[in-house]
Design a protein around this motif. Structure first.
Motif, PDB file in Angstrom:
ATOM      1  N   ASP A 348      75.477  91.304  40.074  1.00 23.55           N
ATOM      2  CA  ASP A 348      76.422  92.417  40.196  1.00 23.55           C
ATOM      3  C   ASP A 348      77.634  92.094  39.426  1.00 23.55           C
ATOM      4  OD1 ASP A 348      74.904  93.314  42.285  1.00 23.55           O
ATOM      5  OD2 ASP A 348      75.893  92.468  43.945  1.00 23.55           O
ATOM      6  N   THR A 373      70.227  97.225  34.121  1.00 20.89           N
ATOM      7  CA  THR A 373      70.872  96.144  35.143  1.00 20.89           C
ATOM      8  C   THR A 373      70.526  96.895  36.212  1.00 20.89           C
ATOM      9  OG1 THR A 373      72.863  95.154  35.958  1.00 20.89           O
ATOM     10  CG2 THR A 373      73.284  97.171  34.787  1.00 20.89           C
ATOM     11  N   THR A 374      70.070  95.956  37.345  1.00 19.86           N
ATOM     12  CA  THR A 374      69.827  96.439  38.636  1.00 19.86           C
ATOM     13  C   THR A 374      70.947  95.969  39.408  1.00 19.86           C
ATOM     14  OG1 THR A 374      68.304  94.661  39.076  1.00 19.86           O
ATOM     15  CG2 THR A 374      67.386  96.509  38.476  1.00 19.86           C
ATOM     16  N   HIS A 390      73.641  95.721  48.260  1.00 17.11           N
ATOM     17  CA  HIS A 390      72.003  95.836  48.153  1.00 17.11           C
ATOM     18  C   HIS A 390      71.402  96.007  49.259  1.00 17.11           C
ATOM     19  CE1 HIS A 390      71.887  94.518  43.879  1.00 17.11           C
ATOM     20  NE2 HIS A 390      73.100  93.772  44.191  1.00 17.11           N
ATOM     21  N   TRP A 452      57.608  94.494  43.610  1.00 17.34           N
ATOM     22  CA  TRP A 452      58.684  94.061  42.474  1.00 17.34           C
ATOM     23  C   TRP A 452      58.344  93.226  41.713  1.00 17.34           C
ATOM     24  CZ3 TRP A 452      60.306  88.820  42.671  1.00 17.34           C
ATOM     25  CH2 TRP A 452      61.551  88.534  41.918  1.00 17.34           C
ATOM     26  N   HIS A 456      58.793  92.906  37.608  1.00 19.93           N
ATOM     27  CA  HIS A 456      59.847  91.982  37.102  1.00 19.93           C
ATOM     28  C   HIS A 456      59.437  90.624  36.486  1.00 19.93           C
ATOM     29  CE1 HIS A 456      62.256  94.874  39.610  1.00 19.93           C
ATOM     30  NE2 HIS A 456      63.310  94.374  38.849  1.00 19.93           N
TER      31      HIS A 456
END
Length: 466
Positions: A348, A373-374, A390, A452, A456
């Protein structure tokens, strides 16, 4: 961790498909600096164990510690002082550089935590001369092992930890409850790890109390240095409009570094040839540079009160750490307020800094496509708006893993194929495994985690042994 391995997600350095905070902020006109631990570049080991030890001992020079294009000054930082590798002798650190130039000798009274913080102070005073804003990343090495501290700092804590594991843990829990950091109804205190050994029956209590005193002294010294950094910001009239964020990357470490012995990043001699002890019998008290020691799992369990487990595991004791934000001109919430509603993550920081700086997060950088970016900006929380953060989070580290959706969390240790399930709204310390009661939730989170992991670069894993 810093080896280049034969799988896309395990290259051991910050790849060209990513951007650092410094690179993005430079595009918005910021001066940038960093002090401290880098540890995100490929480590150039030597051909033989003997040569590696000579290098670690400062007795032979083998050149750069990593490829220069992976150094901080190649990844957006105008200035850098610190250690390229991870583990260091705090009195005479290996892989110490200023920019890209190796620092081959240090003063007799050198202590790494002081040097990291005092260099940060110098950078602030320099940056304050310009009208451009600045970004400064200070990566403390303390209190990572080896346990090494200045005698005057150790002396403050010589008696503190003689009370033992249980007494210290109970007192920490009581203070957290009294200060409002935790709600004991939702955060019960679990049993201490391996509580079959009472402190009174501990044959190594003198050594163990000393180890934690050194650990506390290392943190104390870091805190003193942070005070000097804040003083420098105040003196240069930068404090009120500077966002300061302080956080830890993981829970306390349970490692017994003594058992590792010398090699790779651990020397066997000082620069002048004095032997360094790796004392498994706990007969040599830690604190100076002639021993390599760490606090071990029992004290790590105490340090992570009220949570269970520690660094490298995906239970809350390994991944749930506090973050402090300070910004007099920018944060509108009441000072000292604790935000428990927002589920945050270190990712973040990027969208937060992008929003505040006016920078743009790039889709390409230096001719390479950049992963999106997540992260989620923390700015709404700073401005007093409600933000839940989140809704889902995932991780994997050496096989340890978790998936979180809302209040549900499945988690497994690295050597366990089976998930445990916890409701964090009711049980933040993960004491009641609900997997047998809610198998459909476990199945859903397992599916989400695998999706995920496959998108990733958790998979494929490297083929060669790690």
């Amino acid at each position: 961790m810093t080896d280049a391995e034969d799988a896309p997600g395990y290259q051991g350095y910050i790849t060209k498909n990513t951007v650092t905070l410094a690179e993005v902020l430079k595009s918005a006109g910021y001066n940038t600096g960093m002090t401290g631990k880098w540890h995100v570049s490929n480590t150039n080991g030597q051909k033989s164990p003997e040569e590696q030890l000579q290098w670690l001992n400062h007795q032979k020079d083998f050149g750069n510690f990593s490829p220069l294009d992976q150094y901080p000054t190649s990844r957006g930082f105008d200035k850098y002082f610190g250690n390229i590798w991870g583990v260091v002798d705090f009195f005479d650190p290996f892989s110490l550089v200023n920019g890209t130039k190796p620092v081959k000798n240090v003063p007799a009274d050198y202590y790494h935590t002081d040097a990291i913080n005092d260099t940060a102070v110098a950078y602030i005073r320099n940056f304050a001369k310009y009208t451009k804003p600045f970004f400064l990343y200070i990566a403390q090495t303390a209190p990572h092992w080896p346990l090494m501290a200045k005698p005057k700092d150790i002396a403050k804590y010589e008696e503190t930890y003689k009370a033992g594991w249980d007494a210290i843990r109970r007192e920490r829990y009581r203070r957290m409850s009294k200060s409002g950091i935790i709600d004991t109804a939702q955060t019960p205190l679990p049993k201490r790890w391996k509580d079959d050994l009472a402190w009174a029956d501990n044959p190594d209590k003198d050594w163990d109390a000393r180890a934690m005193a050194v650990h506390a002294a290392m943190i104390d010294c870091m805190d003193q240095g942070i005070g000097r950094i804040i003083d420098a910001l105040r003196a240069t009239k930068e404090l009120d409009n500077t966002l300061i964020i302080f956080l830890s990357d993981n829970g306390a470490s349970p490692e017994n570094c003594t058992a590792y012995g010398p090699g790779f990043d651990r020397p066997n001699q000082t620069r002048d040839g004095r032997p360094i002890a790796y004392d498994m019998k706990k007969q040599i008290l830690p604190g100076n540079e002639l021993s390599y020691a760490s606090i071990g799992p029992r004290w790590a369990n105490v340090a992570n009160t009220p949570f269970q487990f520690w660094k490298a595991e995906s239970y809350e004791g390994g991944v749930h750490t506090p973050m402090i934000a300070f910004w007099p001109k920018g944060i509108r919430t009441k000072g000292g307020e604790i935000n428990r509603a927002r589920v945050g993550h270190v990712m973040d920081l990027m969208p937060t800094f992008v929003e505040l700086s006016g920078a743009k997060y790039p889709t390409t950088f230096r001719g390479n496509k950049v992963f999106p970016t997540t992260g989620l900006s923390m700015v709404p929380s700073f401005r007093g708006s409600k933000s839940t953060g989140h809704s889902m989070l995932f991780n994997e580290h050496f096989g340890a893993r978790y998936a979180r959706s809302g209040d549900w969390k499945v988690v497994a240790k690295g050597d366990d194929r089976h998930w445990q399930l916890f409701n964090l709204a009711q049980d933040r310390t993960e004491t009641k495994d609900l997997a047998a009661d809610f198998p459909e939730v476990v199945k859903q989170l397992d599916s989400l985690w695998n999706k995920w992991a496959n998108t990733h670069q958790v998979f494929p894993k490297p083929k060669k042994a790690r």
